[in-house]
Scaffold this active site. Structure first.
Site, short mmCIF file in Angstrom:
data_model
loop_
_atom_site.label_atom_id
_atom_site.label_comp_id
_atom_site.label_asym_id
_atom_site.label_seq_id
_atom_site.Cartn_x
_atom_site.Cartn_y
_atom_site.Cartn_z
N ASP A 131 0.84 3.91 -1.88
CA ASP A 131 0.20 5.18 -2.16
C ASP A 131 0.97 6.06 -3.13
O ASP A 131 1.18 7.25 -2.88
CB ASP A 131 -0.12 5.93 -0.85
CG ASP A 131 -1.26 5.27 -0.09
OD1 ASP A 131 -2.38 5.26 -0.61
OD2 ASP A 131 -1.02 4.72 1.00
N ASP B 85 -6.70 8.77 -3.11
CA ASP B 85 -6.02 8.57 -1.82
C ASP B 85 -4.59 8.12 -2.05
O ASP B 85 -4.32 6.94 -2.15
CB ASP B 85 -6.78 7.54 -0.96
CG ASP B 85 -6.09 7.32 0.38
OD1 ASP B 85 -5.27 8.18 0.77
OD2 ASP B 85 -6.37 6.30 1.04
N ASP C 235 0.85 -1.20 0.00
CA ASP C 235 0.00 0.00 0.00
C ASP C 235 0.88 1.24 0.00
O ASP C 235 0.88 2.02 0.93
CB ASP C 235 -0.87 -0.06 1.27
CG ASP C 235 -1.87 1.07 1.34
OD1 ASP C 235 -2.34 1.51 0.28
OD2 ASP C 235 -2.18 1.51 2.46
C1 RNT Z 1 -4.70 4.10 4.81
C2 RNT Z 1 -6.04 4.33 4.19
C3 RNT Z 1 -6.68 5.65 4.51
C4 RNT Z 1 -5.71 6.81 4.50
C5 RNT Z 1 -6.36 8.17 4.50
C6 RNT Z 1 -5.39 9.24 4.85
O1 RNT Z 1 -4.13 2.94 4.39
O2 RNT Z 1 -5.96 4.16 2.81
O3 RNT Z 1 -7.76 5.85 3.68
O4 RNT Z 1 -4.85 6.76 3.39
O5 RNT Z 1 -7.45 8.15 5.31
ZN ZN Z 2 -7.63 4.70 1.65
#
Ligand code: RNT
Ligand code: ZN
Length: 416
Positions: free
Chosen positions: A294, A325, A292
């Protein structure tokens, strides 16, 4: 090639590109405020590390440090992206007047008044998220903590967030999607997997016992597979969250983040699976690399497939709540925001100008289906996208990055 020529090529396949453009233009996609400041927020010490199972990496200069800076950066992104945007805030982005600081369990609508003004001036709706991380009371477990005091604190936070979400929805005249995500879990093999889940379930029940109008506030539960430091066990797993949403359909919807599954699972395929049972679902659109991570959303195969499913399943009519996100602190943050938002718009538009090939599938014409799907890949989509940007009053590809560079020199570089 001009738009007129490209349009004719699509028309020959039965696709009305003007209609596609007109449709996408009005579909809201939520822009996450947290890309601008590496998920720090304004209610805790910004020098402390992020905690609670999420992590940003990188130290690119120019992070927004104040509400004013974050709003200025957001304005730049709003200008550079086509389409209808909605804001997405975390509770940690509360704005306190001097001496007005409140802990998470005591947050009030007034702490978001400046965000309401920001949204009103720009005609935006706003989504919301309780913040169950980066806080002294978020140590491993929050809503599922065995200590009733700590649990109570976070339940009160959730309830406060429902009231704030109602305020946002009523002030801005658009529903507020309120997403519940916690990093609750364990680094190593638990002795008891059941206890935390039962407590988590009861805690969400308590949060949702706070009165609200489901037409205005849409609470979601977001699942996750694991987090950094939380590798062995996640309380809000996929089965837990989906089951919770299924038995609480009258007040809660499931949220899938495409970084929260095992690496060979794809959310594109899960969208129609869930829509067969839920009238509404929510998405966090991100790009996981091996975990994850991001990363900024690219126009890659899964983003395209995800958007194809949203379009095919009628998600643009309102059943799929889309939000971005991700958070990359290693590159220019305005550019990160813009690239990701534009890519989601591109992938949605691409799906809208793809002919519906269901008849080929239903007739078992697999050969023809493959040929068509492959040939669609070299259609003159760039012209359609450029027209979309023009209609939206946003810059075309090749026309926006110079603005970001100038802003970096004039504004971001001066943030020491
Ligand atoms: C974390 C989740 C969550 C956050 C945000 C900041 O793994 O994806 O949604 O990234 O709320
Ligand atoms: Zn998320």
């Amino acid at each position: 090639m001009s738009y007129v020529e490209a349009k004719a090529k699509y028309a020959a396949l039965g696709v009305d590109t003007d209609a596609a453009i007109a449709k996408l233009k009005n579909v809201p996609v939520s822009l996450h405020c947290w890309q601008g400041d590496d998920v720090r927020g304004f209610d805790t010490d910004p020098t402390k590390p992020l905690t609670g199972g999420i992590q940003t990496t990188g130290n690119y200069p120019g992070r927004a440090r104040t509400p004013e800076e974050l709003m200025a950066d957001l304005d730049m992104v709003l200008k550079l992206c086509p389409g209808t945007k909605k804001m997405n805030l975390h509770a940690s982005y509360a704005i306190f007047e001097d001496g007005d600081w409140a802990d998470r369990d005591k947050l009030e609508p007034k702490h978001f008044k400046k965000w309401v003004d920001f949204c009103k001036e720009r005609g935006l709706g706003c989504d919301f998220n309780p913040t169950f991380f980066s806080h002294p009371k978020a140590n491993g477990l929050t809503l599922s903590h065995p200590d009733p005091e700590i649990r109570k604190f976070w339940i009160e936070h959730g309830k406060a967030c429902i009231r704030i979400s109602t305020y946002l929805a009523e002030e801005l005249g658009q529903p507020c999607i309120m997403n519940i995500w916690t990093g609750d879990g364990f680094k190593d093999i638990p002795a008891d997997r059941m206890g935390p889940r039962v407590r988590y379930k009861e805690a969400i029940d308590e949060i949702l016992s706070e009165p609200f109008d489901f037409n205005k506030v849409k609470p979601c539960v977001e699942s996750k597979v694991f987090g950094i430091g939380v590798e062995a066990y996640t309380v809000g797993s996929a089965e837990f969250s989906l089951s919770y949403a299924a038995v609480n359909k009258d007040r809660c919807i499931p949220l899938m983040d495409n970084g929260h599954y095992h690496p060979t699972e794809v959310v594109s395929d899960k969208i129609p699976a869930l829509l067969a049972f839920f009238p509404e679902i929510a998405l966090h659109i991100t790009r996981p690399i091996r975990w994850d991570s991001d990363h900024v959303v690219l126009l890659d195969d899964e983003t395209k497939e995800l958007c194809k499913e949203i379009v095919r399943c009628g998600g643009l009519e309102g059943s799929v709540k889309m939000a971005l996100d991700y958070f990359d602190a290693s590159i220019n943050r305005i550019s990160a925001w813009t690239v990701g938002f534009r890519n989601v718009q591109k992938a949605l538009l691409m799906a809208l100008v793809t002919p519906d090939l269901t008849a080929m599938q239903d007739a078992g014409n697999w050969t023809e289906l493959m040929v068509m799907q492959e040939e669609m890949k070299t259609m003159p989509f760039g012209e359609i996208w450029a027209e979309y940007c023009r209609v939206c009053g946003a810059p075309a590809d090749g026309e926006w990055f110079a603005t970001v560079k100038a802003y970096e020199q004039e504004v971001l570089a001066k943030r020491a």
